[in-house]
Design an enzyme around this catalytic site. Structure first.
Site, short mmCIF file in Angstrom:
data_model
loop_
_atom_site.label_atom_id
_atom_site.label_comp_id
_atom_site.label_asym_id
_atom_site.label_seq_id
_atom_site.Cartn_x
_atom_site.Cartn_y
_atom_site.Cartn_z
N GLY A 49 0.84 -1.18 0.00
CA GLY A 49 0.00 0.00 0.00
C GLY A 49 0.88 1.23 0.00
O GLY A 49 2.04 1.17 0.41
N GLN A 54 3.27 10.04 0.94
CA GLN A 54 4.54 9.31 0.99
C GLN A 54 5.42 9.59 -0.22
O GLN A 54 6.61 9.28 -0.20
CB GLN A 54 4.30 7.80 1.12
CG GLN A 54 3.70 7.40 2.46
CD GLN A 54 3.54 5.90 2.54
OE1 GLN A 54 2.56 5.35 2.05
NE2 GLN A 54 4.51 5.23 3.12
N CYS A 97 6.02 0.09 7.43
CA CYS A 97 5.65 1.22 6.58
C CYS A 97 6.86 1.62 5.74
O CYS A 97 7.98 1.68 6.26
CB CYS A 97 5.22 2.39 7.46
SG CYS A 97 4.84 3.87 6.54
N LEU A 98 6.63 1.90 4.46
CA LEU A 98 7.74 2.27 3.57
C LEU A 98 8.41 3.58 4.00
O LEU A 98 9.54 3.84 3.61
CB LEU A 98 7.25 2.37 2.12
CG LEU A 98 6.77 1.05 1.48
CD1 LEU A 98 6.14 1.31 0.12
CD2 LEU A 98 7.92 0.05 1.36
N HIS A 139 -4.30 1.72 7.38
CA HIS A 139 -2.94 2.27 7.47
C HIS A 139 -2.78 3.44 6.48
O HIS A 139 -2.23 4.48 6.84
CB HIS A 139 -1.94 1.14 7.16
CG HIS A 139 -0.50 1.55 7.15
ND1 HIS A 139 0.41 1.08 8.06
CD2 HIS A 139 0.20 2.39 6.32
CE1 HIS A 139 1.61 1.62 7.80
NE2 HIS A 139 1.50 2.41 6.75
N GLU A 140 -3.30 3.26 5.24
CA GLU A 140 -3.12 4.31 4.22
C GLU A 140 -3.98 5.54 4.53
O GLU A 140 -3.54 6.68 4.32
CB GLU A 140 -3.43 3.78 2.82
CG GLU A 140 -2.60 2.57 2.37
CD GLU A 140 -1.11 2.67 2.64
OE1 GLU A 140 -0.57 3.80 2.65
OE2 GLU A 140 -0.49 1.62 2.87
N HIS A 143 -2.28 7.70 6.89
CA HIS A 143 -1.28 8.56 6.24
C HIS A 143 -1.92 9.86 5.76
O HIS A 143 -1.30 10.93 5.84
CB HIS A 143 -0.65 7.86 5.03
CG HIS A 143 0.53 7.00 5.35
ND1 HIS A 143 1.66 7.47 5.97
CD2 HIS A 143 0.76 5.67 5.13
CE1 HIS A 143 2.54 6.48 6.11
NE2 HIS A 143 2.01 5.38 5.61
NI NI Z 1 2.84 3.44 5.55
#
Ligand code: NI
Length: 176
Positions: A49, A54, A97-98, A139-140, A143
């Site tokens: 995701g 991000q 998380c990226l 989660h997204e 963000h």
């Molecule tokens: Ni994330």
């Protein structure tokens, strides 16, 4: 995948990750292109995701791998996503998380949600999601509200993680 489409992933400490992202009024060629870039950036980073902040865009766009824990997964973009219902039931699963390098933690999420959004074709959609797909969407959407998964941990656990992160990020800075 086309390398030219890869965007730089913003990392913990970047202020864009802490902003509340704006809704977008309509889908446009620019938004479609952004979603293509986000999908390819996410796949290249082996993520499931990714949210627009991000990659430095403070707008309410996410890409999600649906059915990532099944044989039939598909990556789809969602615009202005919102959770309109959730189960009382929650579960705890390991999450990363990226934008938060080398960190994972068990996070409590609702098991089932109903989502309202605009799809990639510009059509309003409502659908249910459960388990991993529901977790990714939660989660997204976090963000988009400037929330990182580590914010959902106890203060003590957060302090430990933040201390480690700051140390690791400092090391990556070249000194001359
Ligand atoms: Ni994330």
């Amino acid at each position: 995948m086309n390398e030219k489409n890869f965007r730089k992933i913003r990392i913990y400490g970047d202020p864009v990750l802490r902003q509340r992202a704006s809704e977008i009024p309509t889908i446009s060629p620019e938004i479609r292109f952004l979603m293509t870039q986000m999908k390819e950036t996410m796949q290249n980073a082996r993520g499931v995701g990714l949210a627009a902040p991000q990659v430095g865009e403070s707008i309410r766009v996410i890409v999600v791998m649906f059915g990532a824990d099944t044989d039939q997964s598909s990556i789809r973009g969602l615009i202005n996503p919102e959770i309109i219902w959730h189960s009382e039931e929650t579960d705890m699963c390991e999450e990363g998380c990226l934008s938060v390098p080398d960190t994972s933690a068990r996070i409590k999420r609702w098991i089932e949600i109903k989502v309202r959004a605009v799809d990639e074709e510009g059509n309003p959609v409502e659908f249910s999601a459960s388990n991993l797909t529901a977790r990714i969407i939660q989660h997204e959407i976090d963000h988009l509200d400037g929330i990182l998964f580590i914010d959902r941990l106890s203060m003590l656990k957060q302090e430990i993680i933040v201390r480690k992160l700051k140390k690791a990020l400092k090391k990556e800075t070249p000194r001359m």
